[in-house]
Design an enzyme around this catalytic site. Structure first.
Site, PDB file in Angstrom:
ATOM      1  CB  CYS A 108      18.620  20.423   8.235  1.00  0.00           C
ATOM      2  SG  CYS A 108      19.668  19.834   6.899  1.00  0.00           S
ATOM      3  CG  ASN A 122      19.131  15.522   5.324  1.00  0.00           C
ATOM      4  OD1 ASN A 122      18.258  16.377   5.222  1.00  0.00           O
ATOM      5  ND2 ASN A 122      20.227  15.713   6.030  1.00  0.00           N
ATOM      6  CG  HIS A 181      16.764  17.169   9.947  1.00  0.00           C
ATOM      7  ND1 HIS A 181      16.231  17.296   8.690  1.00  0.00           N
ATOM      8  CD2 HIS A 181      18.113  17.128   9.795  1.00  0.00           C
ATOM      9  CE1 HIS A 181      17.218  17.339   7.804  1.00  0.00           C
ATOM     10  NE2 HIS A 181      18.362  17.235   8.445  1.00  0.00           N
TER      11      HIS A 181
HETATM   12  N1  COA Z   1      30.291   4.522   2.048  1.00  0.00           N
HETATM   13  C1  COA Z   1      31.262   3.794   2.650  1.00  0.00           C
HETATM   14  N2  COA Z   1      32.066   4.286   3.589  1.00  0.00           N
HETATM   15  C2  COA Z   1      31.868   5.563   3.959  1.00  0.00           C
HETATM   16  C3  COA Z   1      30.880   6.368   3.385  1.00  0.00           C
HETATM   17  C4  COA Z   1      30.067   5.804   2.395  1.00  0.00           C
HETATM   18  N3  COA Z   1      29.085   6.488   1.787  1.00  0.00           N
HETATM   19  N4  COA Z   1      30.929   7.584   3.971  1.00  0.00           N
HETATM   20  C5  COA Z   1      31.919   7.549   4.863  1.00  0.00           C
HETATM   21  N5  COA Z   1      32.497   6.331   4.852  1.00  0.00           N
HETATM   22  C6  COA Z   1      33.606   5.848   5.652  1.00  0.00           C
HETATM   23  C7  COA Z   1      34.540   6.937   6.098  1.00  0.00           C
HETATM   24  O1  COA Z   1      35.458   7.260   5.085  1.00  0.00           O
HETATM   25  C8  COA Z   1      35.182   6.316   7.299  1.00  0.00           C
HETATM   26  O2  COA Z   1      36.179   5.425   6.858  1.00  0.00           O
HETATM   27  P1  COA Z   1      37.568   5.251   7.689  1.00  0.00           P
HETATM   28  O3  COA Z   1      37.120   4.716   9.038  1.00  0.00           O
HETATM   29  O4  COA Z   1      38.330   4.289   6.877  1.00  0.00           O
HETATM   30  O5  COA Z   1      38.153   6.618   7.766  1.00  0.00           O
HETATM   31  C9  COA Z   1      34.062   5.469   7.894  1.00  0.00           C
HETATM   32  O6  COA Z   1      33.092   5.299   6.854  1.00  0.00           O
HETATM   33  C10 COA Z   1      33.387   6.128   9.069  1.00  0.00           C
HETATM   34  O7  COA Z   1      33.213   7.508   8.765  1.00  0.00           O
HETATM   35  P2  COA Z   1      32.332   8.446   9.647  1.00  0.00           P
HETATM   36  O8  COA Z   1      32.310   9.809   9.050  1.00  0.00           O
HETATM   37  O9  COA Z   1      32.741   8.276  11.075  1.00  0.00           O
HETATM   38  O10 COA Z   1      30.919   7.751   9.413  1.00  0.00           O
HETATM   39  P3  COA Z   1      29.604   7.971  10.189  1.00  0.00           P
HETATM   40  O11 COA Z   1      29.162   6.710  10.772  1.00  0.00           O
HETATM   41  O12 COA Z   1      29.688   9.181  11.072  1.00  0.00           O
HETATM   42  O13 COA Z   1      28.596   8.315   9.019  1.00  0.00           O
HETATM   43  C11 COA Z   1      27.524  10.259   8.140  1.00  0.00           C
HETATM   44  C12 COA Z   1      28.807   9.447   8.204  1.00  0.00           C
HETATM   45  C13 COA Z   1      27.767  11.476   7.279  1.00  0.00           C
HETATM   46  C14 COA Z   1      26.446   9.373   7.517  1.00  0.00           C
HETATM   47  C15 COA Z   1      27.108  10.643   9.566  1.00  0.00           C
HETATM   48  O14 COA Z   1      28.204  11.230  10.216  1.00  0.00           O
HETATM   49  C16 COA Z   1      25.964  11.585   9.641  1.00  0.00           C
HETATM   50  O15 COA Z   1      24.841  11.212   9.385  1.00  0.00           O
HETATM   51  N6  COA Z   1      26.199  12.829  10.081  1.00  0.00           N
HETATM   52  C17 COA Z   1      25.182  13.789  10.443  1.00  0.00           C
HETATM   53  C18 COA Z   1      24.376  14.285   9.297  1.00  0.00           C
HETATM   54  C19 COA Z   1      23.389  15.290   9.826  1.00  0.00           C
HETATM   55  O16 COA Z   1      22.833  15.147  10.880  1.00  0.00           O
HETATM   56  N7  COA Z   1      23.158  16.342   9.171  1.00  0.00           N
HETATM   57  C20 COA Z   1      22.239  17.312   9.769  1.00  0.00           C
HETATM   58  C21 COA Z   1      22.304  18.573   9.101  1.00  0.00           C
HETATM   59  S1  COA Z   1      22.230  18.373   7.372  1.00  0.00           S
END
Ligand code: COA
Length: 344
Positions: free
Chosen positions: A118, A288, A258
């Site tokens: 990215c 993204n 980004h």
């Molecule tokens: N729908 C519903 N629930 C979801 C889900 C979805 N699409 N994706 C994850 N969850 C759940 C998880 O399973 C977790 O459940 P639990 O608490 O029962 O275990 C809960 O939501 C929280 O998970 P978490 O991973 O902490 O969520 P988050 O708020 O961090 O969001 C991302 C997940 C991937 C959206 C986020 O971490 C993110 O944007 N990461 C960075 C991405 C990035 O910057 N990439 C840059 C380079 S590509």
């Protein structure tokens, strides 16, 4: 790599363009096939819609269309080099850039790919700017293009909801008229200790593709680790770029970060003390798009940029890699129509 204020020979953006493919995937579509909801995706990521390639369509096809639009915007039919930033090349080998150059009618110019996930567009733009500053080239076409739909695990709700396909391009070079506006500082970094946070494990020389073997060729991301690291690295590289350029945070007119997650963009703005109203948000419309994310956001937001506006760009991606750059919006781009996203 850093620079000092006001010592750079002017290297600017001569034209930009963007393109996303035609298969529209809404949160409601994903809600029908994954254990997720429109509300979760919107609140936790900010994404509302993303686009996927049609069957048979590739990263190279998107790159050609975005490149064509940027060349048209720049009013150029020739460049000295082509750099394609991508993590989803048309094939593991050869690179995608030579075919893109040929299909754009750019002949046999040097053409190569850059792989910084990215952060790819900022890495590629820094290479192009250095080529021009050194006098080796006068114009370089930089394309950030990715088709993450080709590597996403359709059953993985943590990645399928975020990523979309697209391409964005910029012609980087010297203006014919003396133009003091353009690229300033690039500040880039990486941390290989976190290589397995964002990865496609299989298919390379360490985890080889063998007949009958589970390749692990889907994209995987440790979302919450990446989230925190992205906020930290984007904020600190922005601070370094601001310092090197001699800008205060209050000088910044637009932050083009980004487009991974609206909460990351808000956190970075908060830590930098830049008002959220100055942060370009485009991820709601395309998701993204990895290496395409910054040039697509630039393209979409460009109608509201004015000549002389100070733009701070920043990215974080697999590797891990990150970067920030300063750009003063050139006057030649303020009066022209940019083709982006699904414009005809
Ligand atoms: N729908 C519903 N629930 C979801 C889900 C979805 N699409 N994706 C994850 N969850 C759940 C998880 O399973 C977790 O459940 P639990 O608490 O029962 O275990 C809960 O939501 C929280 O998970 P978490 O991973 O902490 O969520 P988050 O708020 O961090 O969001 C991302 C997940 C991937 C959206 C986020 O971490 C993110 O944007 N990461 C960075 C991405 C990035 O910057 N990439 C840059 C380079 S590509």
């Amino acid at each position: 790599m850093t620079g000092s204020p006001r010592v750079h020979p002017p290297v600017t953006v001569l034209g930009i363009g963007g393109y996303v493919p035609g298969v529209r995937v809404t949160n409601a579509d994903l809600q029908r096939r994954l254990d997720t909801t429109d509300q979760w995706i919107t609140q936790r990521t900010g994404v509302r819609v993303r686009y996927h390639c049609a069957p048979g369509e590739s990263t190279g096809d998107l790159a050609v269309e975005a490149g064509r639009r940027a060349l048209r915007h720049a009013d150029r039919t020739a460049v000295d080099a082509v750099v394609v930033a991508t993590t989803t090349p048309d094939h593991p080998s050869p690179a995608t850039a030579p075919a893109v150059a040929k299909r754009l009618g750019l002949g046999t110019v040097p053409a190569f790919d850059v792989q910084a996930v990215c952060s790819g567009f900022l890495y590629a733009a820094s290479i192009a700017t250095s080529f021009v500053r050194s006098g080796w080239a006068s114009t370089v076409l930089v394309v950030g293009a990715d088709a993450f739909s080709s590597i996403l695990d359709p059953t993985d709700r943590t990645t399928a909801v975020i990523f979309g396909d697209g391409a964005g391009a910029a012609v980087i070079g010297r203006d014919g008229v003396v133009d003091e506006l353009g690229w300033g500082t690039f500040h880039l970094g990486s941390d290989g200790d976190a290589a397995d946070w964002i990865t496609v494990p299989g298919g390379g020389s360490r985890a080889r593709s063998l007949p009958g073997q589970e390749f692990g060729e889907f994209f995987r991301m440790a979302g919450s680790k990446v989230f925190q690291a992205a906020v930290d690295a984007m904020t600190s590289s922005c601070r370094s770029a601001l310092r090197a350029e001699g800008w205060r945070a209050s000088d910044v007119d637009h932050v083009v970060g980004h487009q991974a997650n609206i909460r990351i963009l808000r956190a970075v703005a908060h830590l930098l003390d830049v008002p959220e109203s100055r942060v370009v948000v485009h991820l709601d419309r395309v998701g993204n798009t990895s290496a395409a994310s910054i040039p697509l956001a630039l393209t979409a937001a460009s109608p509201r940029f004015r000549a002389g506006d100070k733009i701070l760009l920043t990215a974080f991606g697999g590797g891990t890699t990150w970067g920030a750059a300063t750009l003063v919006w050139p006057s030649r781009l303020s009066a022209t129509t940019v083709l982006g996203d699904n414009d005809e």
